[in-house]
Design a protein around this motif. Structure first.
Motif, PDB file in Angstrom:
ATOM      1  N   PHE A  84       3.741  -3.047  -7.375  1.00  0.00           N
ATOM      2  CA  PHE A  84       3.030  -2.705  -5.994  1.00  0.00           C
ATOM      3  C   PHE A  84       3.905  -1.638  -5.170  1.00  0.00           C
ATOM      4  N   ALA A 114      -2.654  -2.629   2.969  1.00  0.00           N
ATOM      5  CA  ALA A 114      -1.450  -2.063   2.908  1.00  0.00           C
ATOM      6  C   ALA A 114      -1.345  -0.814   3.198  1.00  0.00           C
ATOM      7  N   LEU A 130      -5.457  -3.813  -0.929  1.00  0.00           N
ATOM      8  CA  LEU A 130      -4.874  -2.426  -1.053  1.00  0.00           C
ATOM      9  C   LEU A 130      -5.174  -1.538   0.284  1.00  0.00           C
ATOM     10  N   LEU A 146       1.091  -7.162   0.781  1.00  0.00           N
ATOM     11  CA  LEU A 146       0.859  -7.115  -0.806  1.00  0.00           C
ATOM     12  C   LEU A 146       1.614  -8.283  -1.202  1.00  0.00           C
TER      13      LEU A 146
END
Length: 267
Positions: A164, A136, A133, A152
């Motif tokens: 996501f 990203a 995360l 992701l």
């Protein structure tokens, strides 16, 4: 042409044609019916109902959501989720941001023993979740939406694009700057909307007379980073089409189009 070449040809035609007249008319009608709800020309008022008690086992639980001890249902809007995600990202509380977007995305759908809380528990148990995360979000700001999507894609078991991309959408709305077009939600419903447009273009051009190529590239899930980029490009261009023709207000963004398509499609 092979199948990929035909898919590329349909993509080019779709990008050149953008929204057909019937879709522009339908979206103009949708705006006329919903302008009083979305007074700022954003989907910020789009509210999802959820049942907090279903999520009692989920931690960390965001303070922006009603406590799991809350009786009955509660609601949370896009604007509230954006604010909550912005606060979480400032604290690098990436799991909290994910939970907020996941609950908003799931709402009251699914079952207590199936999709929803059980799936989210499995996602939160992944050792690599925090790193994925964080990467990203950093990638979104520095390199853009396609690269953040790739960061992701197929990385966390159970966390597919339908959810996501919700995380990416709200992260993109919360970040002060994003390189290139900001991300949007892409789920099965929106993919089906795109499939219908692509199939119509494929029939008209002869590149995809039976719709099989459209069904392949706009599948129900697991879209490639390239397909996500195609989607974003189309949605941003289609929004400019709607605003430049006066069909929608000039400050409307592509997330309003995403909201309209999810709710009503081209009808």
């Amino acid at each position: 042409m092979n199948r990929q070449e035909r898919a590329d040809a349909v993509d080019r035609e779709l990008a050149a044609r953008r929204l057909p007249d019937a879709a522009v008319t339908a979206l103009g009608r949708w705006w006329a019916e919903n302008a009083a709800t979305y007074t700022d020309a954003t989907p910020g008022a789009h509210t999802i109902r959820y049942t907090p008690s279903r999520w009692a086992r989920i931690t960390p639980w965001p303070s922006a959501l009603a406590r799991p001890s809350h009786t009955g249902d509660a609601g949370v809007s896009r604007a509230q989720v954006t604010s909550a995600v912005a606060d979480a990202l400032r604290r690098e509380a990436f799991r909290e941001a994910l939970v907020t977007t996941y609950v908003w995305g799931k709402g009251k759908r699914g079952t207590a023993g199936g999709s929803g809380p059980v799936t989210l528990e499995r996602i939160l148990a992944a050792d690599s979740l925090d790193a994925a995360l964080a990467l990203a979000v950093t990638t979104l700001g520095e390199h853009g939406s396609r690269q953040a999507y790739a960061a992701l894609h197929q990385r966390i078991p159970g966390l597919g694009p339908s959810f996501f991309t919700k995380f990416l959408y709200f992260a993109g709305a919360a970040l002060p700057a994003v390189r290139g077009p900001r991300p949007l939600v892409l789920d099965r419903v929106l993919s089906l909307r795109m499939r219908s447009l692509a199939a119509a273009v494929g029939r008209e051009t002869g590149h995809d007379p039976d719709g099989s190529v459209a069904a392949w590239v706009w599948a129900d899930w697991n879209w490639s980073p390239h397909r996500y980029e195609v989607y974003l490009s189309f949605m941003h261009a289609a929004t400019r089409q709607l605003t430049s023709t006066g069909t929608w207000p000039p400050d409307a963004g592509p997330d309003l189009l995403e909201c309209a398509l999810f709710k009503a499609g081209w009808k």
